[in-house]
Motif scaffolding. Sequence first.
Motif, short mmCIF file in Angstrom:
data_model
loop_
_atom_site.label_atom_id
_atom_site.label_comp_id
_atom_site.label_asym_id
_atom_site.label_seq_id
_atom_site.Cartn_x
_atom_site.Cartn_y
_atom_site.Cartn_z
N THR A 148 0.82 -1.09 -0.11
CA THR A 148 -0.04 0.13 0.08
C THR A 148 1.01 1.17 0.09
OG1 THR A 148 0.00 0.04 2.37
CG2 THR A 148 -1.94 -1.35 1.19
N GLU A 149 0.38 2.22 -0.40
CA GLU A 149 0.95 3.64 -0.42
C GLU A 149 1.30 4.04 1.12
OE1 GLU A 149 2.40 5.57 -2.95
OE2 GLU A 149 1.93 3.84 -4.36
N GLU A 150 0.49 3.71 1.86
CA GLU A 150 0.55 4.16 3.23
C GLU A 150 1.68 3.48 3.92
OE1 GLU A 150 -2.03 4.06 7.38
OE2 GLU A 150 -3.03 4.62 5.48
N ALA A 151 2.08 2.03 3.66
CA ALA A 151 3.15 1.53 4.11
C ALA A 151 4.33 1.92 3.66
CB ALA A 151 3.18 -0.03 3.77
N ALA A 176 12.37 -2.28 5.42
CA ALA A 176 11.83 -2.91 4.59
C ALA A 176 11.09 -4.16 5.09
CB ALA A 176 12.87 -3.38 3.39
N PRO A 177 11.53 -5.03 5.75
CA PRO A 177 10.86 -6.21 6.43
C PRO A 177 9.79 -5.68 7.26
CG PRO A 177 13.25 -5.99 7.04
CD PRO A 177 13.11 -5.22 6.49
N VAL A 178 9.74 -4.54 7.98
CA VAL A 178 9.01 -4.14 9.07
C VAL A 178 7.76 -3.79 8.39
CG1 VAL A 178 8.40 -2.21 10.86
CG2 VAL A 178 10.69 -3.37 10.93
N PHE A 179 7.83 -2.90 7.34
CA PHE A 179 6.68 -2.48 6.56
C PHE A 179 6.43 -3.60 5.27
CE2 PHE A 179 8.48 1.23 8.72
CZ PHE A 179 7.43 1.73 9.25
N ARG A 180 6.96 -4.43 5.47
CA ARG A 180 6.72 -5.55 4.21
C ARG A 180 6.86 -5.01 2.79
NH1 ARG A 180 2.06 -9.50 6.78
NH2 ARG A 180 3.14 -9.86 8.63
N LEU A 181 8.00 -4.27 2.67
CA LEU A 181 8.29 -3.77 1.26
C LEU A 181 9.50 -4.29 0.76
CD1 LEU A 181 7.57 -0.01 2.02
CD2 LEU A 181 6.12 -1.41 0.63
N PRO A 182 9.80 -4.17 -0.54
CA PRO A 182 11.17 -4.65 -1.17
C PRO A 182 12.03 -3.70 -0.70
CG PRO A 182 9.24 -4.91 -2.86
CD PRO A 182 8.76 -4.11 -1.58
N ARG A 183 13.20 -4.12 -0.35
CA ARG A 183 14.45 -2.92 -0.05
C ARG A 183 14.70 -2.23 -1.13
NH1 ARG A 183 18.74 -6.52 1.39
NH2 ARG A 183 19.83 -5.97 -0.52
N SER A 184 14.73 -2.76 -2.44
CA SER A 184 15.08 -1.80 -3.60
C SER A 184 14.16 -1.02 -3.84
CB SER A 184 15.08 -2.81 -4.85
OG SER A 184 13.93 -3.57 -4.85
N THR A 185 12.75 -1.07 -3.48
CA THR A 185 11.64 -0.40 -3.81
C THR A 185 11.82 1.01 -2.70
OG1 THR A 185 9.99 -1.97 -4.46
CG2 THR A 185 9.07 0.00 -3.77
#
Length: 54
Positions: A14-17, A35-44
Motif C-alpha cells: 500500500t502507499e501508506e506502508a 523494509a521487512p517491518v513494513f513488508r516492502l522490497p528493499r530496492s523499492t
Amino acid sequence: MSQSFTTKRYRRYTEEALKDALSAVGNGMGLREAAPVFRLPRSTVLRHVEDTTQ
C-alpha cells in the motif's frame, strides 16, 4: 522436457506502508530494517528514498 513458462508476480503493497517506511528511514531507521517491518522490497524503499533526496 521443457518447463512451463510462469510470469513474475510483483509484490503488492500500500502507499501508506511506503509512506510509513520513508518517514521511518527519514527518522533514522535503516533501509534494511524498514523494509521487512513494513513488508516492502528493499530496492523499492531505496528507490523512493533516492528520489526524495534528489
